[in-house]
Design an enzyme around this catalytic site. Structure first.
Site, mmCIF file in Angstrom:
data_model
loop_
_atom_site.group_PDB
_atom_site.id
_atom_site.type_symbol
_atom_site.label_atom_id
_atom_site.label_comp_id
_atom_site.label_asym_id
_atom_site.label_seq_id
_atom_site.Cartn_x
_atom_site.Cartn_y
_atom_site.Cartn_z
ATOM 1 N N GLU A 416 57.848 -11.792 37.791
ATOM 2 C CA GLU A 416 59.239 -11.433 38.077
ATOM 3 C C GLU A 416 59.606 -11.611 39.547
ATOM 4 O O GLU A 416 60.054 -10.681 40.199
ATOM 5 C CB GLU A 416 59.501 -9.980 37.656
ATOM 6 C CG GLU A 416 59.453 -9.767 36.145
ATOM 7 C CD GLU A 416 60.684 -10.293 35.420
ATOM 8 O OE1 GLU A 416 61.511 -10.965 36.067
ATOM 9 O OE2 GLU A 416 60.799 -10.021 34.214
ATOM 10 N N GLU A 492 54.598 -11.436 27.768
ATOM 11 C CA GLU A 492 54.884 -10.044 27.416
ATOM 12 C C GLU A 492 55.707 -10.072 26.138
ATOM 13 O O GLU A 492 56.621 -10.886 26.007
ATOM 14 C CB GLU A 492 55.681 -9.325 28.513
ATOM 15 C CG GLU A 492 54.918 -9.183 29.816
ATOM 16 C CD GLU A 492 55.735 -8.497 30.931
ATOM 17 O OE1 GLU A 492 56.678 -7.739 30.627
ATOM 18 O OE2 GLU A 492 55.416 -8.749 32.104
HETATM 19 C C1 IPT Z 1 58.958 -6.824 32.401
HETATM 20 C C2 IPT Z 1 58.000 -6.704 33.543
HETATM 21 O O1 IPT Z 1 57.346 -7.912 33.792
HETATM 22 C C3 IPT Z 1 56.953 -5.653 33.322
HETATM 23 O O2 IPT Z 1 56.321 -5.389 34.557
HETATM 24 C C4 IPT Z 1 57.574 -4.403 32.773
HETATM 25 O O3 IPT Z 1 58.520 -3.925 33.685
HETATM 26 C C5 IPT Z 1 58.278 -4.730 31.491
HETATM 27 O O4 IPT Z 1 59.278 -5.663 31.724
HETATM 28 C C6 IPT Z 1 58.970 -3.527 30.904
HETATM 29 O O5 IPT Z 1 58.156 -2.430 30.746
HETATM 30 S S1 IPT Z 1 60.452 -7.378 33.154
HETATM 31 C C7 IPT Z 1 61.837 -7.044 32.123
HETATM 32 C C8 IPT Z 1 63.071 -7.374 32.918
HETATM 33 C C9 IPT Z 1 61.846 -7.841 30.903
#
Ligand code: IPT
Length: 988
Positions: A416, A492
């Site tokens: 990010e 993710e």
């Molecule tokens: C995404 C992040 O990469 C991770 O660190 C964590 O914050 C997650 O989301 C949520 O728990 S970023 C998000 C804008 C999709």
């Protein structure tokens, strides 16, 4: 501290190894002085003679914000923010209120060490360290999760030495460390003094290639001095037949066993220079992008991964070796084969364990600038030239430290951090330094710099398009062509916050169907809470805001598959089942079991198969069956063993409560045949169930307690209906309160999130349901007919101020004197398109603490999280039915229940689904559950709150990502049907 440079006075980064060179671990109790700002700094604290008698003691390694907890932070408190920086975005400036820790430790200068350099090594200091030895400034460093070394050869002396370190919480580097996690500071990883013998290498780069076609490994070890020139070394690897071999030469090694996460073969050996014997553990494998796929040793991978932060509720970012072992053991036990070290390189010992036990690793650089997003990415360090040295330094320290780990297959530039020239420079540097791995970064969807197309939280339809290569185009034709040549990863997905993640199966089905989709990484491994103490002296798990932070992101920090104490959540059990690397399919018709070996490398010789036959949850018989030998990717169908066929035809054995029917189920389970470092033989890998015909035989139903009740006005079987209100008033002698239709649940974390489908409205399901007024429905009796055989009532059910209402019709009948039947038809208005639940809620006497049921269990399940539960007979007390989410929310639903008895010493009520019901039992109401911010605020109110549901809505992952899939939403009219009976003490 406000320099954008990465540090001064440090040695060049290098790989880590164990060797016979001496070293001195400096961890222990150090003297510590804390200052909230510059005014409190200690002038001259670095001088050896400085009097620190009054200073505190603080363990090294540790983070100072957790000192004093759980009672109370002794220094500055921990603070949690996700995206937003907790200080003004004014790079490179940081707040004057800059919490600072001054550390001092004295140690005896080592004696008898061989000639050579002396190096002071910090494995991790957050965020800015200035270092003195014996009053001499060595330099300063940033890069919290990266190692820093200083040459102390000329400063170290025999006898007492005094090391002084000033650690600042905020520095220019804080702009590069905006990961979604707690802001904590200090010397949080080990510190050591190393001897680097004269003439020994400064760095070592192990190249252990594997040519799958020929089964040949090639080993070369580059040993270099500080100037990068080769240092001569000899390799001794007994199992490879290398004795005194020239390290710098490529050694072809026919017949080596390659390293994979499923077969983590490591060869132990040494690299000997004139003055040092270095221990090496080598894994042979080739990582490549071939035919548009991420392949290792010529095989495309399917990653079943998790994102792992380093956290412990008591020690914060300081993690013990035991905890690392526990994490990897739990991952392996739950069929996880990959880990992304979100969002920084982990403690180096974690990677040793990944090599040893076998996990594919994405090693991520310690970089995130997400908070610039809230300022339209203006001045983003990823693109500002002045930050390039710092970004390159971070990438170099990541790769140089970790380059000899076979488990690492991808380098990640960070997380990010938007897009920019400095990221491109990092990618170019990685490729020039290590061509044996691929480059990952998610933040640039055009993917120009990387070797995999990576995204986060993309929904099922979009992932399917990517799988089919029909996704929308990248910014330019060139970028688009490049991206279409890449495999796809979800770095993710399936945000595991609170109750959920829902909908894992749909993703896995896509991964299985489309080769380009090479898997993903659930966000995230662990709930990152902190153990704190409430006013009553009880400990609880704290999240953002609990330490009074003015800016914070609440419980968004507790979104893991493990609870903070590392007990598996229902979400982890679900994930384990969905990603099982062996798929079993039982066909009762042909009396056969199909076995799909979904491993990428392992054959099935390491697994056993067994079967279990149950009548209504009671074991009839069990046995083993031969596991066919299947190579990775192969399938076979085998017939049931004769014993199973014979057992399936036996007459019913188990008993079942009055009014219920028996069911006969077969379970087949695949287990580990032998002990592994992470689990013992017999550990379950995969299982499946199938229902088989229940042979006709004598009725095995338990006798019903005789109903001595006399039929009277308002009674139907054992049930009493209040003839004035039409509401259920009692079952036998058990008083019932407030038995009414309910269409609401205590919102889950996902109900609080905004599903992708509501991006335009910005509304969460919780917001929508509250706007409908589902949490405050009023019930208006419209019609009531009390007959001897049947009682019917109709209500209008709606909230104050609205003309939207459901029409709810209850019909009570009885076919047997011991039994009442309820049909409750709920017709919602058009304005309530999606509902969280439809069922009957009631309150019963608090002494009914025991639930027995036949249905899915043992754990909770919702329509989109039903994979891990099995059909069986289960029992629990009330406490055991609650899932302790860190933020209280709907939980504990037992799904597809055929019957359930709620009893006290064996006596109570029996619910029989017609055919299936969902059942939730709690010692508090849904309203109380929705009010609480932490589980310790919930106290039993004296009643047992029972929800009997005909429909329960899915949970989805809208806390961060897509909401509930349409198939798991409740729409339109729903009818609840069930039968009610009493159960007596003798029959319980
Ligand atoms: C995404 C992040 O990469 C991770 O660190 C964590 O914050 C997650 O989301 C949520 O728990 S970023 C998000 C804008 C999709």
């Amino acid at each position: 501290m406000e320099s954008v440079l990465p540090g001064e006075g440090r040695l060049a980064p290098r790989s880590w190894w164990d060797s016979d060179a001496p070293s001195l671990l400096l961890d222990g109790s150090w003297k510590f002085h804390f200052s909230p700002d510059a005014a409190g700094l200690t002038i001259g604290f670095e001088e050896p003679g400085h009097d620190d008698a009054e200073w505190d003691l603080l363990p090294v390694p540790s983070v100072w914000q957790l000192a004093g907890l759980p009672a109370k932070p002794r220094y500055s408190p921990p603070a949690y923010t996700n995206v937003i920086y907790p200080f003004p975005v004014d790079p490179p400036h940081v707040p004057d209120a800059n919490p600072t820790g001054e550390y001092r430790v004295s140690f005896d200068g080592p004696e008898g060490w061989p000639a050579g350099r002396r190096v002071l090594r910090f494995e991790g200091v957050d965020s800015h360290a200035t270092v003195w030895l014996n009053g001499v400034l060595l330099g300063w460093s940033t890069g919290s999760r990266l190692a820093a070394e200083f040459d102390v050869t000329d400063v170290l002396r025999p006898g007492e030495n005094v090391l002084a370190v000033r650690v600042r919480q905020w520095s220019a580097a804080s702009y590069l460390e905006d990961q979604d996690m707690w802001w904590v500071s200090g010397i949080f990883r080990s510190v050591s003094l190393l001897c680097r013998p004269a003439g020994a290498p400064s760095d070592v780069f192990v190249h252990a290639d594997f040519e799958a076609a020929t089964g040949t490994g090639v080993l070369t070890v580059d040993a270099t001095d500080a100037a990068g020139s080769p240092v001569a070394g000899r390799l001794d690897f007994p199992d490879l037949g290398l004795a005194g071999a020239d390290a710098a030469v490529a050694h072809p090694l026919p017949g080596v066993r390659p390293w994979t996460a499923e077969t983590p073969v490591l060869y132990d050996g040494t690299l000997t220079s004139d003055t040092e014997v270095i221990t090496l553990r080598v894994g042979f494998r080739r990582v490549e992008l071939r035919d548009g796929l991420l392949q290792v040793n010529g095989v495309p991978l399917l990653l079943r991964g998790v994102n792992r932060h380093e956290w412990d509720p008591e020690t914060g970012r300081t993690i013990s070796l035991e905890t690392m072992r526990q994490d990897i053991a739990l991952m392996k036990q739950h069929n996880i084969n990959a880990v992304r070290t979100s969002h920084y390189p982990p403690d180096r010992r974690f990677l040793d364990l990944c090599d040893e036990w076998g996990l594919w690793v994405i090693d991520e650089c310690d970089l995130e600038t997400h908070g610039f997003f809230l300022n339209e990415w203006r001045n983003n360090p990823s693109d500002e030239p002045m930050w390039q040295p710092a970004l390159l330094d971070r990438m170099q320290r990541t790769v140089e430290r970790d380059k000899n780990h076979p488990s690492i297959i991808l380098w990640s530039l960070g997380n990010e951090s938007g897009v920019g020239r400095n990221l491109s420079a990092m990618a170019r540097w990685v490729k020039s330094r290590d061509s044996s791995r691929l480059v990952h970064y998610e933040g640039d969807w055009d993917s120009g710099d990387v070797d995999v197309y990576s995204r986060m939280y993309a929904d099922v339809p979009e992932v399917e398009q990517i799988g089919l290569l029909t996704e929308s185009a990248a910014a330019t034709d060139e970028l688009d062509a490049h991206r279409r040549s890449l495999p796809f990863l979800l770095c993710e997905y399936a945000h595991a916050m609170g109750n959920g993640p829902g909908g894992l199966t749909e993703y896995q089905d896509l991964f299985d169907a489309h080769p380009r989709l090479q898997g993903g990484f659930v966000w995230e491994w662990l709930d990152q809470a902190i153990t704190a103490r409430n006013a009553d002296g009880d400990d609880y798990f704290a999240y953002g805001g609990d330490f009074g932070e003015p800016v914070h992101d609440g419980n968004f920090i507790t979104d893991g598959l493990l609870f903070p104490d590392r007990t598996p959540s229902p979400g982890l059990l679900e994930f384990k089942k969905v990603i099982a690397p062996v798929k079993l399919t039982i066909d009762p018709q042909t009396r056969a079991v199909r076995i799909d070996n979904r491993h990428d490398f392992l054959d099935t010789s390491g697994f056993t198969l067994d079967w279990l036959l149950e009548d209504s949850g009671a074991r009839v018989d069990s046995g083993t069956m031969a596991m066919p030998l299947l190579a990775a990717g192969e399938s076979a169908t085998v017939g049931w063993p004769a014993e199973l066929t014979a057992a399936a035809a036996l007459l019913p054995a188990g008993t079942t409560p009055p009014g219920t029917h028996g069911e006969r189920w077969i379970s087949v389970t695949a287990r580990l045949a032998a002990d592994q470092p992470w689990a013992t033989a017999g550990h379950e890998i995969a299982w499946q169930q199938a229902q088989v015909e229940f042979p006709a035989g004598p009725d095995r139903r338990l006798a019903a307690p005789s109903s001595a009740r006399q039929s009277r006005h308002g009674s139907i079987g054992p049930v009493t209906i209040d003839p004035r209100t039409g509401l259920l008033a009692a079952v036998g002698d058990l008083a019932v309160h407030d038995a009414r239709v309910t269409l609401w649940r205590a919102p889950t974390d996902n109900d609080h999130g905004i599903p992708h489908t509501e991006r335009d409205t910005g509304k969460s399901m919780d917001t929508r349901w509250r706007a409908m007024g589902l949490h405050r429905l009023q019930h208006k009796l419209i019609d009531l007919e009390v007959g001897d055989q049947e009682i019917t009532s109709t209500y209008h059910v709606g909230p104050a101020g609205s003309d939207q209402r459901a029409v709810v019709a209850y019909r009570w009948t009885s076919a047997e004197p011991d039994e009442a039947h309820l049909a409750m038809k709920v017709d919602p208005p058009a304005g309530w398109p999606v509902l969280p639940r439809v069922g009957l809620a009631l309150e019963l006497p608090g002494r009914l603490q025991h639930l027995d049921w036949f249905g899915l269990g043992p754990g909770e399940a919702y329509p989109d999280t039903t994979t891990a539960v099995r059909v069986g007979r289960f029992a629990s007390d009330l406490a055991g039915l609650q899932t302790p989410y860190v933020f209280p929310q709907e939980n504990g639903n037992r799904r597809s229940v055929r019957w359930a008895s709620l009893t006290d010493s064996g006596a109570g009520i029996l619910l029989i689904g017609d055919p299936l019901i969902d059942v939730t039992v709690r010692p508090w109401s849904s309203a109380a559950l929705a009010e609480a911010r932490h589980p310790d605020e919930l106290t039993p109110d004296g009643f047992v709150h029972l929800d009997i549901d005909a429909a329960v809505g899915g949970v989805g992952t809208a806390a961060c990502g897509p909401g509930v899939l349409p198939a798991y939403e409740i729409t339109g009219p729903v009818t609840l049907q069930l039968r009610l009976r009493l159960v007596g003490a003798d029959e319980g």
